[in-house]
Motif scaffolding. Structure first.
Motif, PDB file in Angstrom:
ATOM      1  N   LEU A  67      -6.843   1.597   3.046  1.00 23.46           N
ATOM      2  CA  LEU A  67      -5.908   0.484   3.253  1.00 23.46           C
ATOM      3  C   LEU A  67      -4.949   0.640   4.412  1.00 23.46           C
ATOM      4  N   LEU A  68      -4.543   1.839   4.742  1.00 22.25           N
ATOM      5  CA  LEU A  68      -3.570   1.980   5.820  1.00 22.25           C
ATOM      6  C   LEU A  68      -4.277   1.877   7.163  1.00 22.25           C
ATOM      7  N   LYS A  69      -3.889   0.917   7.955  1.00 25.53           N
ATOM      8  CA  LYS A  69      -4.539   0.679   9.247  1.00 25.53           C
ATOM      9  C   LYS A  69      -4.275   1.812  10.230  1.00 25.53           C
ATOM     10  N   ARG A 101     -12.953   1.190   4.428  1.00 25.24           N
ATOM     11  CA  ARG A 101     -11.954   0.327   5.057  1.00 25.24           C
ATOM     12  C   ARG A 101     -12.337  -1.151   5.122  1.00 25.24           C
ATOM     13  N   ASP A 102     -13.434  -1.477   5.729  1.00 21.19           N
ATOM     14  CA  ASP A 102     -13.818  -2.889   5.891  1.00 21.19           C
ATOM     15  C   ASP A 102     -14.995  -3.286   5.007  1.00 21.19           C
ATOM     16  N   ARG A 103     -15.322  -2.465   4.036  1.00 20.81           N
ATOM     17  CA  ARG A 103     -16.467  -2.747   3.167  1.00 20.81           C
ATOM     18  C   ARG A 103     -16.128  -2.556   1.705  1.00 20.81           C
ATOM     19  N   ARG A 104     -14.943  -2.932   1.302  1.00 24.16           N
ATOM     20  CA  ARG A 104     -14.543  -2.700  -0.081  1.00 24.16           C
ATOM     21  C   ARG A 104     -15.262  -3.658  -1.026  1.00 24.16           C
ATOM     22  N   VAL A 149      -9.471  10.998   2.011  1.00 18.78           N
ATOM     23  CA  VAL A 149      -8.952  10.003   2.967  1.00 18.78           C
ATOM     24  C   VAL A 149     -10.082   9.550   3.887  1.00 18.78           C
ATOM     25  N   ALA A 150     -10.877  10.500   4.378  1.00 20.36           N
ATOM     26  CA  ALA A 150     -11.994  10.152   5.260  1.00 20.36           C
ATOM     27  C   ALA A 150     -13.012   9.257   4.542  1.00 20.36           C
ATOM     28  N   ILE A 151     -13.266   9.523   3.286  1.00 22.24           N
ATOM     29  CA  ILE A 151     -14.151   8.650   2.507  1.00 22.24           C
ATOM     30  C   ILE A 151     -13.531   7.260   2.412  1.00 22.24           C
ATOM     31  N   GLY A 152     -12.218   7.205   2.254  1.00 22.63           N
ATOM     32  CA  GLY A 152     -11.518   5.926   2.238  1.00 22.63           C
ATOM     33  C   GLY A 152     -11.659   5.180   3.555  1.00 22.63           C
ATOM     34  N   ALA A 194       0.835  -1.203   0.000  1.00 20.65           N
ATOM     35  CA  ALA A 194       0.000   0.000   0.000  1.00 20.65           C
ATOM     36  C   ALA A 194       0.872   1.254   0.000  1.00 20.65           C
ATOM     37  N   LEU A 195       1.906   1.276   0.826  1.00 16.96           N
ATOM     38  CA  LEU A 195       2.802   2.433   0.871  1.00 16.96           C
ATOM     39  C   LEU A 195       3.542   2.613  -0.453  1.00 16.96           C
TER      40      LEU A 195
END
Length: 165
Positions: A49-51, A95-98, A88-91, A17-18
């Protein structure tokens, strides 16, 4: 707790991801078609993706800043940066619902909010349009050709999320 294999898998996925985020930052300053950059998709991807939430918000800002060191700074930078933080906030919501549908909707939502926020800022902060409702509408109409930003977001979101999957 996590097994060694799960920890290793998480490490590799985080590094991937990075790496994709760094690639997106590099593509921003590389020659590209006008207004066709990966930054919106990178911000969405980072949030999804970034935890570590701090890193999820930090990396897109760092990529924007480093790109602007080469490209140049302007009066609308705070609005542009804030708008990408909204991506980023939308991302984070993704997070757990892609899913393909949710990623597509999130990408569209990110592009639309960027269009609305940055064109409002152009109208408010620059002397390009009168500060009236008709001036605001004219500003949004003049910005429509730049909505192709949604196409770059969609293309890069497909590459980032698809490549990661």
């Amino acid at each position: 707790m996590f097994s060694e294999t799960q920890k290793e898998n998480l490490l590799y996925r985080t590094l991937l991801a990075l790496a994709l985020i760094v690639l997106a930052a590099a593509l921003r300053i590389a020659p590209h078609p006008w207004n066709f950059t990966p930054v919106g998709a990178m911000a969405l991807f980072s949030g999804a993706l970034l935890k570590n939430r701090r890193l999820a918000f930090f990396f897109p800002l760092l990529a924007l800043f480093l790109g602007d060191v080469f490209i140049g700074f302007h009066k609308l930078i705070p609005i542009v940066y804030a708008s990408f933080l909204v991506n980023v906030a939308i991302g984070l919501w993704l997070r757990d619902r892609r899913s393909i549908t949710r990623i597509s909707l999130a990408t569209l939502l990110g592009a639309i909010q960027f269009f609305l926020a940055t064109n409002f800022a152009v109208w408010q902060l620059l002397a390009s349009f009168p500060h009236t409702i008709s001036g605001l509408l004219a500003c949004y109409a003049a910005g429509l050709p730049f909505l192709e930003h949604a196409c770059s977001d969609a293309a890069y979101a497909f590459l980032f999320f698809g490549g990661y999957a």
